[in-house]
Scaffold this motif. Sequence first.
Motif, PDB file in Angstrom:
ATOM      1  N   THR A   1       0.843  -1.190   0.000  1.00  0.00           N
ATOM      2  CA  THR A   1       0.000   0.000   0.000  1.00  0.00           C
ATOM      3  C   THR A   1       0.879   1.241   0.000  1.00  0.00           C
ATOM      4  N   THR A   2       0.359   2.318  -0.534  1.00  0.00           N
ATOM      5  CA  THR A   2       1.101   3.584  -0.526  1.00  0.00           C
ATOM      6  C   THR A   2       1.424   4.005   0.898  1.00  0.00           C
ATOM      7  N   GLU A   3       0.484   3.805   1.803  1.00  0.00           N
ATOM      8  CA  GLU A   3       0.695   4.210   3.193  1.00  0.00           C
ATOM      9  C   GLU A   3       1.862   3.466   3.821  1.00  0.00           C
ATOM     10  N   SER A   4       1.917   2.141   3.635  1.00  0.00           N
ATOM     11  CA  SER A   4       2.991   1.358   4.260  1.00  0.00           C
ATOM     12  C   SER A   4       4.340   1.674   3.631  1.00  0.00           C
ATOM     13  N   ARG A   5       4.352   1.898   2.327  1.00  0.00           N
ATOM     14  CA  ARG A   5       5.602   2.215   1.646  1.00  0.00           C
ATOM     15  C   ARG A   5       6.129   3.573   2.104  1.00  0.00           C
ATOM     16  N   CYS A   6       5.236   4.549   2.148  1.00  0.00           N
ATOM     17  CA  CYS A   6       5.653   5.886   2.594  1.00  0.00           C
ATOM     18  C   CYS A   6       6.145   5.866   4.040  1.00  0.00           C
ATOM     19  N   LYS A   7       5.501   5.067   4.861  1.00  0.00           N
ATOM     20  CA  LYS A   7       5.877   5.010   6.278  1.00  0.00           C
ATOM     21  C   LYS A   7       7.308   4.498   6.442  1.00  0.00           C
ATOM     22  N   LEU A   8       7.658   3.415   5.738  1.00  0.00           N
ATOM     23  CA  LEU A   8       9.000   2.863   5.891  1.00  0.00           C
ATOM     24  C   LEU A   8      10.047   3.821   5.337  1.00  0.00           C
ATOM     25  N   ILE A   9       9.788   4.400   4.168  1.00  0.00           N
ATOM     26  CA  ILE A   9      10.744   5.334   3.591  1.00  0.00           C
ATOM     27  C   ILE A   9      10.896   6.563   4.476  1.00  0.00           C
TER      28      ILE A   9
END
Length: 807
Positions: free
Chosen positions: A320-328
Amino acid sequence: MFRFFLPVIIAAVPLLLSRCSSLTIDASRSIWIVAPGDQLGYGGNTPVQMAIDDVARDWYKTLGSPPRIIVSEKAGSAAIPGGFSGTAIFFGKSAAVSVGSGNTELEEHSISTGIAGNTTMIFAAGRNGDARSQIYAAYAFAERVLNVEPLYFFTDSDPAYLGSKIEIDASSVAFKSGKPTYKYRGFFPNDEDLLGGYSPDPLGQSVFSASMWNRICEALLRLKGNLMIPGTIAYPDESAYKVLERRGVIASQQHFTLLGTNTWRWPAGIPYSFDKNPEMQDHVWKACLAAYSGRETVWTIGYRGLNDYAFWRDEPDFNTTESRCKLISDAMAHQADIVRSTPGRENDFCATYLWAEMLDLYLSGELVIPANTTKVFADKGGSGSFDPRIFDLVQENDGQYYHVQMESPKHMSQLTEMVPPSTFFGALRKFVAKKATSIFMLNLSDLKPALFSVDYIMRYLWNPSTYDAMTPEQAQENVVASWCLRHYGKEYSSDCAAIMNGYFQIPYIASPEKRYGDEHLSGMVRDLLDGTLSPANALSFVNASLPMLEALYSKTLTLWNRMRSNSEAKNVQLFESSILLHVSVHRFGLQAVLSTARGVGAGDNALINEAVEAIEQIKASERRAEHQKWRSFYFSDDLVNFFNLQCLLRERASGASEPSVCTIRDGQPYHTGTQKASPWFLYMNSSVNFPYLNEPPAEWSMGLAVRIACATSGCLDTPVGGTFNTTFAVVAMHFPFSGSSSSSELEIRYTVDGTDVHAKSPLYSAGGVRVNATTEITARVFSKAAPQATTFQGSPLLITRAEYTKV
């Protein structure tokens, strides 16, 4: 265009040279004045000294004798020896102190003139205490007084001998640079197969020899740049960084070598995952900071995969965009904290590149970029054009990442100019208008194939106002005309300009929607041979551009023949290695596509042989472009590789069967794209000292980090652990540390439930660990004598976390 600068002279009040007067420089009646520490000779290795040495060589080439240098702590006329009459030229600190407060901004510099008694004084002055401003001043003197082109080494236009005495217009000498518009102006040699093969480092400490890095730094500084990413991929302790330091060039990293991590040599068996293995990432990032100690640095932060791809290719659970953005976002915050918590780096500049997937994540609004971190917008796919969605979001102090060469398999260019100047001018003025001018990073691959673009872009970055006052089309005409006049002289400049402007009108180069380059031509032939491109589609592409290129090639040949029949024509070699070569590559590249398409469509080997002959014309153009100095430059063309392509065509024409003999120079079959196994990176083909190229201090060693790997068939190692499709898999563990008696003093303990490992966790044995389902393994080396210790012989006992997934 340039403002005249009235110097303030310490110890003398000079009479100002008239703007209309001529200035005579007689080598036999000239002296150079420098302060102690700026003189040439033994130990002369500061950035200012090295620049002054370059200009001394320019002086020798132009005037026939080395300069006579006076070392003096005095300034202005007080430094001139009694009884001397002639020309006194001040450089470095001596010039800066003589001029006083005239240059107030960082990197600002000037050339001014004056008269004291019977002596004409010239001050190539930067700001006192600002080494780069003094370097730029020295090189400005070389360009404006000695007529030295900044890219002379690469254009093969060494300064001409003009005699022991030259006379110039004083008004063309004096100028004041003003403040640079872009704070950081950088080179990024990337996908560097040509230079990497032409000038490899015999000591195996960098992708280029130190001499070539020195030339690239010199070119950058002569064009008033200040920033360098030293190659596609690099260990943080490579010798290139020493050259940058000696030259006064700021070091930086690209968008997946974050904080200087060589991701291509990340050790097998140690998962690359900030999510699963954060302690390991933290260790590597801090080790890179330690290797950069003492270097002026612009830091790149972000988070991507082990190569130029999104991290979730290896970690599909981030879907998900949310999970990807969170890790980055978490990774960037941690990286920024590492940098700014390092003593002396509290105010270091950090940037994140919105390249590829990073742009869409930023546009989602969910990506959190750390405070005081600059956003660097990238041209779309390396095409020279930007995604139109970004312009409403651009803010003051943003930056840009731009390509004039781009290794994009079957699409862009590695051998020829790629982007029309009008495209560049049309895009960049939008950023400049919003003061998004903190950083500009120029991806130029091997530099030499894109000299024209590199020249005008670097000039634009210092002061865009002149160009932005024109339309993009007028600005293109301006820079093309200037380049042709400077390099080929008045007699040939108009014809040269017509050809260059015609080149940038080739439909597939001019197209703002989808730009193609020389890689596309070779790629189309390959696709025709393997059946993935239809002859009809290939012919449609060719027919839109070949008639124009045939006419352009004819004009280019006519001008070339005129030039080479004139023994006094300027820079015929440059014409052969740039304009003639570039037009030839596209004209005969299209011919090869045309003949292959017809041959494949009709099953006619005679037509395939016509394609072979077309590529022979390209090879002849490359050989002609090399001359003596650059002989073997195209030997290492591994990316476009017309040599390999010609071999494949010959095989098709002869009906040869597999296996193909058309290998590349390392004996492997042709492959697209720059890879960790590309021949020019073989010098770093080891991770034994990771995260460094050379043996690291014990503090940063990873020799005691456990490597975890599949030990049975049906199990496949991945960058974050492994997968298996069998009932069970066995994974093995080891560590490469070779300290004294390490095998008897150390042991591996592990867990298989994702919990932290401790001194009483299961002991690893030689038989491996059996896993039956998706399993999170945590492992660490322990000292038998001191199980609570976190180091052994100074090396850290790092935790390895890996996930083995049953599929």
